[in-house]
Design a protein around this motif. Structure first.
Motif, PDB file in Angstrom:
ATOM      1  N   HIS A 167     -24.764 -24.205 -23.669  1.00  0.00           N
ATOM      2  CA  HIS A 167     -25.599 -24.532 -22.504  1.00  0.00           C
ATOM      3  C   HIS A 167     -27.055 -24.137 -22.755  1.00  0.00           C
ATOM      4  CE1 HIS A 167     -22.173 -25.666 -20.100  1.00  0.00           C
ATOM      5  NE2 HIS A 167     -21.591 -24.477 -20.252  1.00  0.00           N
ATOM      6  N   TYR A 168     -27.235 -22.983 -23.388  1.00  0.00           N
ATOM      7  CA  TYR A 168     -28.586 -22.501 -23.707  1.00  0.00           C
ATOM      8  C   TYR A 168     -29.297 -23.485 -24.647  1.00  0.00           C
ATOM      9  CZ  TYR A 168     -32.065 -19.587 -26.115  1.00  0.00           C
ATOM     10  OH  TYR A 168     -33.214 -19.102 -26.679  1.00  0.00           O
ATOM     11  N   ALA A 169     -28.590 -23.967 -25.664  1.00  0.00           N
ATOM     12  CA  ALA A 169     -29.204 -24.869 -26.645  1.00  0.00           C
ATOM     13  C   ALA A 169     -29.638 -26.176 -26.002  1.00  0.00           C
ATOM     14  CB  ALA A 169     -28.224 -25.133 -27.797  1.00  0.00           C
ATOM     15  N   ARG A 170     -28.812 -26.737 -25.124  1.00  0.00           N
ATOM     16  CA  ARG A 170     -29.178 -28.005 -24.481  1.00  0.00           C
ATOM     17  C   ARG A 170     -30.361 -27.814 -23.537  1.00  0.00           C
ATOM     18  NH1 ARG A 170     -23.601 -28.305 -25.075  1.00  0.00           N
ATOM     19  NH2 ARG A 170     -23.176 -27.257 -23.101  1.00  0.00           N
ATOM     20  N   MET A 210     -32.995 -26.784 -33.492  1.00  0.00           N
ATOM     21  CA  MET A 210     -31.969 -26.684 -32.463  1.00  0.00           C
ATOM     22  C   MET A 210     -30.955 -27.822 -32.584  1.00  0.00           C
ATOM     23  SD  MET A 210     -30.736 -24.839 -30.175  1.00  0.00           S
ATOM     24  CE  MET A 210     -32.033 -23.653 -29.861  1.00  0.00           C
ATOM     25  N   ARG A 211     -31.416 -29.001 -32.951  1.00  0.00           N
ATOM     26  CA  ARG A 211     -30.467 -30.106 -33.135  1.00  0.00           C
ATOM     27  C   ARG A 211     -29.519 -29.804 -34.279  1.00  0.00           C
ATOM     28  NH1 ARG A 211     -26.834 -32.438 -32.620  1.00  0.00           N
ATOM     29  NH2 ARG A 211     -26.414 -34.689 -32.605  1.00  0.00           N
ATOM     30  N   ARG A 212     -30.031 -29.250 -35.378  1.00  0.00           N
ATOM     31  CA  ARG A 212     -29.138 -28.879 -36.490  1.00  0.00           C
ATOM     32  C   ARG A 212     -28.185 -27.760 -36.067  1.00  0.00           C
ATOM     33  NH1 ARG A 212     -33.888 -29.696 -39.694  1.00  0.00           N
ATOM     34  NH2 ARG A 212     -34.415 -27.496 -39.475  1.00  0.00           N
ATOM     35  N   GLU A 213     -28.676 -26.845 -35.214  1.00  0.00           N
ATOM     36  CA  GLU A 213     -27.817 -25.751 -34.767  1.00  0.00           C
ATOM     37  C   GLU A 213     -26.677 -26.264 -33.898  1.00  0.00           C
ATOM     38  OE1 GLU A 213     -28.587 -22.043 -31.854  1.00  0.00           O
ATOM     39  OE2 GLU A 213     -29.663 -21.955 -33.765  1.00  0.00           O
ATOM     40  N   MET A 214     -26.943 -27.266 -33.061  1.00  0.00           N
ATOM     41  CA  MET A 214     -25.881 -27.834 -32.240  1.00  0.00           C
ATOM     42  C   MET A 214     -24.807 -28.475 -33.122  1.00  0.00           C
ATOM     43  SD  MET A 214     -28.362 -29.421 -29.275  1.00  0.00           S
ATOM     44  CE  MET A 214     -27.077 -30.151 -28.288  1.00  0.00           C
ATOM     45  N   SER A 215     -25.226 -29.174 -34.152  1.00  0.00           N
ATOM     46  CA  SER A 215     -24.248 -29.747 -35.090  1.00  0.00           C
ATOM     47  C   SER A 215     -23.524 -28.643 -35.849  1.00  0.00           C
ATOM     48  CB  SER A 215     -24.958 -30.683 -36.072  1.00  0.00           C
ATOM     49  OG  SER A 215     -25.589 -31.752 -35.392  1.00  0.00           O
ATOM     50  N   PHE A 216     -24.250 -27.579 -36.182  1.00  0.00           N
ATOM     51  CA  PHE A 216     -23.651 -26.446 -36.885  1.00  0.00           C
ATOM     52  C   PHE A 216     -22.547 -25.805 -36.047  1.00  0.00           C
ATOM     53  CE2 PHE A 216     -23.936 -21.763 -37.028  1.00  0.00           C
ATOM     54  CZ  PHE A 216     -23.364 -21.530 -38.264  1.00  0.00           C
ATOM     55  N   PHE A 217     -22.751 -25.689 -34.737  1.00  0.00           N
ATOM     56  CA  PHE A 217     -21.726 -25.146 -33.851  1.00  0.00           C
ATOM     57  C   PHE A 217     -20.463 -26.007 -33.885  1.00  0.00           C
ATOM     58  CE2 PHE A 217     -24.251 -22.429 -30.591  1.00  0.00           C
ATOM     59  CZ  PHE A 217     -24.376 -21.456 -31.554  1.00  0.00           C
ATOM     60  N   GLU A 218     -20.647 -27.313 -33.803  1.00  0.00           N
ATOM     61  CA  GLU A 218     -19.494 -28.213 -33.786  1.00  0.00           C
ATOM     62  C   GLU A 218     -18.715 -28.121 -35.096  1.00  0.00           C
ATOM     63  OE1 GLU A 218     -21.187 -32.002 -33.054  1.00  0.00           O
ATOM     64  OE2 GLU A 218     -21.923 -31.501 -31.030  1.00  0.00           O
ATOM     65  N   ILE A 219     -19.435 -28.100 -36.218  1.00  0.00           N
ATOM     66  CA  ILE A 219     -18.768 -28.033 -37.523  1.00  0.00           C
ATOM     67  C   ILE A 219     -18.046 -26.697 -37.692  1.00  0.00           C
ATOM     68  CG2 ILE A 219     -19.183 -27.995 -40.006  1.00  0.00           C
ATOM     69  CD1 ILE A 219     -21.534 -29.911 -39.514  1.00  0.00           C
ATOM     70  N   THR A 220     -18.697 -25.601 -37.260  1.00  0.00           N
ATOM     71  CA  THR A 220     -18.095 -24.277 -37.410  1.00  0.00           C
ATOM     72  C   THR A 220     -16.834 -24.150 -36.561  1.00  0.00           C
ATOM     73  OG1 THR A 220     -20.274 -23.305 -37.842  1.00  0.00           O
ATOM     74  CG2 THR A 220     -18.523 -21.801 -37.178  1.00  0.00           C
TER      75      THR A 220
END
Length: 469
Positions: A167-170, A210-220
């Motif tokens: 939620h924070y990232a979005r 932040m966009r890469r971090e959101m993808s990083f969360f999904e992959i992790t």
């Protein structure tokens, strides 16, 4: 004031006219070392200060014996001794015209070049970290982080934090977009050096990161099998999102928004560096998926050199914007920045999930009155359960063994009956019927909670916080 003859200069130099030059200017020759130059009182004094032959002459020794040792030329001498030419001025070699690289006949520089240190500009970020040292430490050294570093964190708190950080990232994406809209880019020949263009470049970099971090969360989450639910933002997360909206609104300055961007990211880096400091205590590698994810992916992500470089660039830009601000009342803007940073520290401290000494989720931690399961809701359900049940029973007809109580008699009962002090027999001039008492016992023993007690943190009066986000 006109120039006056200086007896020390006259005794040390011989004046003559150079007939070989077209200007036929007057020149002087040092009687001690033979150095020749155009006549100039200031340069002649400077030469005497560096002339080894003169300094070793009886005249110089006599002068030092009368006026003190050589060190007295730099401290303790009267100022007029320099102005009258009685003492070579040591400051003449500073800020002279052109490069100060002239040399004597022996090859030594007459006046070595002195590099003056650049002036130190005020730092807003250093000021904020100083006045908020204790809140910042509390925000970045929470039990959640130490358990994450030690490998003793339970999977529940980690999943809870990952959901809230999503939620924070979005919200961060919307926040940076609003800051970009506040920029006013002037026409300039070298845009890469202009602070507004460099601010734009940093904000664009923040969006990409932040966009890469959101993808990083999904992959992790997929790689390590982490369970992420669909919980809505907590009140603290909503408060952080509201801070993003406030700091990027039209009433806030660009500097305030940049303080929020740097402050939140700096807290993240410092917090995960604190967690990383406990990694050495992990004696044996854990096989739990969430611990492996922490030490192989999550902690390295926020302690990486690339993330640190971005935060350092953000800090330097905040300091630069603070020093070039043209607001009518700079003090008022600095005060708002201080309030914003204090709010960041307060929110970041509470953004980490509460855990107990074993790393398990602890809903009762750090919750005050009216703020959760151990607040007023549970007190009313446990400590005052008997009085609540009786008061609730009074709203309907009460069946007594004696005559039924009328409204006047009910209104005469005392309010707020103390816990555990109610006596059924003889308290209200009669006994409750055998039908009412089993009903009360059934309600209390079947585990019914008071209204709002759904097992999660209930923050009274905060249900609408962050709706704008």
């Amino acid at each position: 004031m006109g120039r006056h003859a200086n007896p020390d200069i006259r005794r040390a130099f011989a004046e003559f006219q150079d007939q070989d030059t077209p200007s036929k200017c007057n020149k002087v020759r040092c009687l001690h070392c033979g150095f020749v130059r155009a006549k100039n009182t200031t340069r002649q004094i400077e030469h005497l200060h560096a002339c080894e032959a003169y300094l070793a002459s009886p005249e110089a020794q006599q002068w030092h014996a009368q006026n003190g040792d050589e060190n007295s030329m730099n401290a303790g001498m009267a100022p007029n001794s320099v102005l009258s030419g009685q003492q070579p001025n040591p400051n003449l070699q500073i800020n002279r015209r052109g490069p100060n690289n002239k040399r004597a006949r022996d090859g030594q520089q007459l006046a070595p070049h002195m590099n003056m240190p650049p002036p130190i500009a005020p730092s807003l970020t250093a000021h904020l970290l100083t006045i908020c040292a204790q809140p910042f430490t509390q925000a970045t050294q929470q039990p959640f982080l130490s358990h994450a570093g030690c490998g003793s964190l339970a999977p529940g708190p980690l999943s809870q934090w990952l959901v809230q950080d999503g939620h924070y990232a979005r919200g961060f994406i919307r926040f940076v977009g609003q800051l970009l809209a506040k920029l006013r880019l002037p026409q300039t020949a070298n845009s890469q050096f202009h602070p507004m263009y460099r601010t734009m470049d940093l904000l664009i970099s923040a969006l990409n990161n932040m966009r890469r971090e959101m993808s990083f969360f999904e992959i992790t989450a997929t790689k390590y099998g982490l369970t992420l639910n669909q919980d809505p933002p907590t009140p603290i997360t909503r408060a952080l999102l509201d801070l993003f909206v406030s700091a990027s609104s039209s009433s806030a300055s660009l500097l305030e928004g940049m303080v929020v961007l740097w402050g939140t990211e700096h807290c993240y880096r410092t917090a995960w560096q604190y967690a990383s400091s406990f990694s050495s205590s992990l004696s044996t590698p854990s096989t739990d998926n969430h611990i492996v994810a922490l030490h192989q992916a999550l902690i390295p992500n926020w302690t990486s050199p690339a993330f640190s470089k971005f935060i350092d660039a953000s800090r330097a830009l905040v300091d630069e914007l603070a020093n070039i601000t043209t607001a009518r009342d700079g003090k008022e803007e600095m005060t708002r920045c201080e309030e914003i940073f204090r709010q960041i520290c307060w929110l970041e401290e509470r953004f980490w999930p509460d855990v107990d000494g074993m790393g398990e989720e602890d809903d009762s931690a750090r919750l005050g009155p009216n703020l959760g399961p151990m607040g007023t809701g549970m007190d009313n359900g446990m400590n005052n359960g008997m009085s609540n049940a009786i008061n609730n029973g009074m709203n309907g007809p009460m069946q007594m063994n004696g005559p039924q109580m009328n409204e006047a008699q009910m209104n005469g009962l005392p309010n707020g009956l103390p816990s555990g002090s109610i006596q059924m027999n003889g308290q209200m001039n009669g006994q409750m019927s055998s039908q009412m008492q089993p009903q009360m016992n059934s309600q209390m023993n079947n585990g019914e909670r008071p209204a709002g007690g759904d097992g999660r943190n209930n923050f009274a009066g905060l249900e609408s916080v962050g709706q704008s986000s």
